[in-house]
Enzyme design. Structure first.
Site, PDB file in Angstrom:
ATOM      1  N   SER A 112       0.942  -1.150  -0.027  1.00 32.44           N
ATOM      2  CA  SER A 112      -0.145   0.024  -0.027  1.00 32.44           C
ATOM      3  C   SER A 112       0.956   1.224  -0.039  1.00 32.44           C
ATOM      4  O   SER A 112       1.669   1.492   0.939  1.00 32.44           O
ATOM      5  CB  SER A 112      -0.941   0.033   1.273  1.00 32.44           C
ATOM      6  OG  SER A 112      -1.097   1.188   1.497  1.00 32.44           O
ATOM      7  N   LYS A 128       1.775 -10.657   7.301  1.00 32.72           N
ATOM      8  CA  LYS A 128       0.965 -11.823   8.079  1.00 32.72           C
ATOM      9  C   LYS A 128       1.549 -13.179   7.593  1.00 32.72           C
ATOM     10  O   LYS A 128       1.531 -13.381   6.364  1.00 32.72           O
ATOM     11  CB  LYS A 128      -0.400 -11.599   7.631  1.00 32.72           C
ATOM     12  CG  LYS A 128      -1.212 -12.209   8.754  1.00 32.72           C
ATOM     13  CD  LYS A 128      -2.643 -11.821   8.282  1.00 32.72           C
ATOM     14  CE  LYS A 128      -3.683 -12.760   8.897  1.00 32.72           C
ATOM     15  NZ  LYS A 128      -3.669 -13.526  10.177  1.00 32.72           N
ATOM     16  N   ASN A 148       5.273 -14.490  12.498  1.00 29.69           N
ATOM     17  CA  ASN A 148       5.139 -15.623  13.313  1.00 29.69           C
ATOM     18  C   ASN A 148       4.692 -16.804  12.610  1.00 29.69           C
ATOM     19  O   ASN A 148       3.340 -17.417  12.498  1.00 29.69           O
ATOM     20  CB  ASN A 148       3.940 -15.318  14.238  1.00 29.69           C
ATOM     21  CG  ASN A 148       4.338 -15.055  15.583  1.00 29.69           C
ATOM     22  OD1 ASN A 148       5.267 -15.681  16.291  1.00 29.69           O
ATOM     23  ND2 ASN A 148       3.519 -14.310  16.676  1.00 29.69           N
ATOM     24  N   GLY A 151       6.741  -7.728  21.187  1.00 26.68           N
ATOM     25  CA  GLY A 151       5.590  -6.916  20.680  1.00 26.68           C
ATOM     26  C   GLY A 151       6.234  -5.678  20.368  1.00 26.68           C
ATOM     27  O   GLY A 151       7.114  -5.647  19.825  1.00 26.68           O
ATOM     28  N   LYS A 187      10.494 -19.910  18.697  1.00 25.12           N
ATOM     29  CA  LYS A 187       9.600 -18.875  18.936  1.00 25.12           C
ATOM     30  C   LYS A 187       8.389 -19.623  19.224  1.00 25.12           C
ATOM     31  O   LYS A 187       7.580 -19.102  20.408  1.00 25.12           O
ATOM     32  CB  LYS A 187       9.533 -17.951  17.701  1.00 25.12           C
ATOM     33  CG  LYS A 187       8.316 -16.834  17.961  1.00 25.12           C
ATOM     34  CD  LYS A 187       8.784 -15.887  18.888  1.00 25.12           C
ATOM     35  CE  LYS A 187       8.018 -14.694  18.978  1.00 25.12           C
ATOM     36  NZ  LYS A 187       6.535 -14.727  18.971  1.00 25.12           N
ATOM     37  N   GLU A 205       4.746 -18.984  27.163  1.00 23.71           N
ATOM     38  CA  GLU A 205       3.870 -17.686  27.325  1.00 23.71           C
ATOM     39  C   GLU A 205       2.547 -17.920  27.855  1.00 23.71           C
ATOM     40  O   GLU A 205       2.038 -17.450  28.774  1.00 23.71           O
ATOM     41  CB  GLU A 205       4.171 -16.691  26.390  1.00 23.71           C
ATOM     42  CG  GLU A 205       3.541 -15.423  26.519  1.00 23.71           C
ATOM     43  CD  GLU A 205       3.754 -14.689  25.053  1.00 23.71           C
ATOM     44  OE1 GLU A 205       2.774 -14.022  24.797  1.00 23.71           O
ATOM     45  OE2 GLU A 205       4.723 -14.678  24.553  1.00 23.71           O
ATOM     46  N   HIS A 253      -1.867 -56.758  20.498  1.00 21.51           N
ATOM     47  CA  HIS A 253      -0.815 -55.588  20.183  1.00 21.51           C
ATOM     48  C   HIS A 253       0.581 -56.158  20.908  1.00 21.51           C
ATOM     49  O   HIS A 253       1.750 -55.466  20.642  1.00 21.51           O
ATOM     50  CB  HIS A 253      -1.177 -54.159  20.888  1.00 21.51           C
ATOM     51  CG  HIS A 253      -2.102 -53.423  20.227  1.00 21.51           C
ATOM     52  ND1 HIS A 253      -1.981 -52.846  19.088  1.00 21.51           N
ATOM     53  CD2 HIS A 253      -3.726 -53.513  20.369  1.00 21.51           C
ATOM     54  CE1 HIS A 253      -3.118 -52.354  18.497  1.00 21.51           C
ATOM     55  NE2 HIS A 253      -4.019 -52.555  19.469  1.00 21.51           N
TER      56      HIS A 253
END
Length: 445
Positions: free
Chosen positions: A24, A64, A91, A119, A172, A179, A440
């Site tokens: 843009s 994004k 991300n 951030g 990350k 977090e 099994h």
């Protein structure tokens, strides 16, 4: 986007001239107009933007995550030369980074998938940076990354080469999972102090302020003490008028999905993801609260004693969460041949990022002492904390269960701790059942 703009300003502030481009034209013009006198040079076509850079070109993408990243890369490729470097600071899901790294290296280009935490403010003033990709390409961008990264108390920049292809974005992703766990543990501590002691917001702020002076000293505890006393324009405590529905961007989910792929018991972080999901069922919860019965919370006894128990439970819960997260990093490193350095990873989390905390130095120390340690709970410092604090965690979880206060991550912490230290688990019965209905087979003791 704001992250891209702030990183550009951060780089410019270190003496670089930065070429900027956005699809843009208005956005590009806006950034230039808002920052007069800065060495930001606008370009309005991809070709002009790419041709303005000295080779090997170093192009930082902040778009994004997903299809947008692929289309941005495709728009750059016709104008790139062999050896140019694209850095994806979004991300991004690590498997996408592995794919892009492979595809671009086949065409002679370098691709560095880079986790950026901290951030919008971190991007401007110094984030924690987790780059993964070709080592030689990292060496070419390392001087810039080291200049823009956060700086820990010992003067070290919070950036290190993580490993090949998707390693940076994987670390990350696990950082974001940790977090989620930290935030949910803190929310449960808040719930216990409110439900068990009926603490006022001022008392909660004082309690968290005290906690922030000790072992729990961290960015999240620091901001939480401020949140408790923040008021809205009507003079009401803001935290008390915020709807109890926690949103998520999906990065915590990715961490949990990866744990299932790797066969890693990432229970605490996964419970923190589920806690956000159940919080979003607000309408159902309100309806269920009128139908489903349970105990009313009774006072938790001596105030100072209970506050200390919750503090200890929170610290041990945090240790369990990091032990699980770093155990998963080891499994991923083995699976994807990354050769991760866990002590260095803990080091770059010490400043700039959301999970920055004093106790990360203890993790670095543990790996320095024994790089091959299977689980952080086995390191002497963490083992001692578990010895001293587990009774508090058990008492707090027992109180919560008896009084109908949901504590999914505190409960997950004690369940994992007891499972991990159990020489024998009842899985023998599960194996017998599997053999009974499906042949099994099983191993004998």
């Amino acid at each position: 986007a704001v992250m891209g703009r702030n990183l550009a300003l951060n780089i410019e502030s270190r003496g670089y001239t930065v070429s900027v481009f956005n699809r843009s034209r208005e956005k590009t013009e806006e950034v230039i107009a808002e920052n007069p006198g800065k060495k930001l040079v606008p370009y309005y076509t991809v070709q002009e933007f790419v041709e303005s850079l000295e080779t090997p070109r170093r192009i930082l993408l902040m778009v994004k995550a997903g299809a947008g990243t692929d289309s941005a890369i495709d728009s750059l490729k016709p104008y790139l030369d062999k050896g140019d470097i694209i850095i994806d600071g979004g991300n991004t899901f690590f498997q996408d980074t592995i794919r892009r790294n492979r595809e671009l290296s086949e065409e002679g280009f370098n691709f560095i998938g880079t986790g950026v935490s901290g951030g919008e403010e971190g991007a401007l003033k110094g984030p924690s940076i987790m780059p993964g990709g070709q080592k030689e390409a990292y060496e070419l961008v390392a001087p810039i990354l080291k200049q823009i990264a956060a700086v820990a108390e010992d003067g070290e920049p919070c950036v290190t080469y993580i490993g090949a292809d998707g390693a940076g974005h994987y670390v990350k992703m696990v950082h974001n999972g940790i977090e989620y766990g930290d935030m949910q543990l803190i929310a449960e501590a808040y719930s216990l102090l409110k439900g068990g002691l009926n603490l006022s917001n001022e008392e909660l702020a004082t309690t968290f302020s005290e906690w922030n002076k000790g072992e729990l000293s961290s960015y999240l505890i620091d901001i939480t003490k401020d949140i408790f006393t923040k008021k809205d324009e009507e003079g009401k405590y803001l935290v008390d008028v915020i709807l109890d529905e926690a949103a998520n961007k999906g990065t915590g989910k990715w961490t949990s999905q990866s744990s299932l792929d790797l066969g890693e018991p990432l229970s605490l972080i996964t419970e923190s993801v589920f806690a956000r999901y159940i919080s979003s069922l607000k309408t159902q919860r309100v309806a269920a609260s009128k139908v489903l019965t349970g105990p009313q919370a009774q006072p938790a006894g001596d105030k100072a004693e209970f506050i200390e128990k919750v503090r200890r439970a929170l610290y041990l819960g945090k240790i369990v969460s990091y032990a699980q997260g770093f155990s998963q990093l080891r499994a991923a490193s083995d699976e994807y041949n990354w050769d991760l350095n866990y002590g260095e990873i803990a080091k770059i989390f010490r400043a700039g990022c959301i999970i920055r905390a004093q106790f990360l130095q203890k993790i670095t120390d543990a790996y320095a002492e024994n790089p091959a340690i299977a689980n952080l709970l086995l390191a002497p410092y963490f083992k001692q904390i578990a010895d001293d604090y587990q009774q508090a965690l058990r008492d707090v979880v027992s109180y919560a269960v008896q009084n109908g206060i949901p504590v999914p991550t505190f409960s997950a912490a004690v369940a994992y701790y007891d499972s991990y230290r159990a020489a024998v688990l009842p899985a023998n019965l599960i194996q017998a059942q599997r053999d009974y209905f499906g042949a099994h087979t099983y191993k004998r003791t």
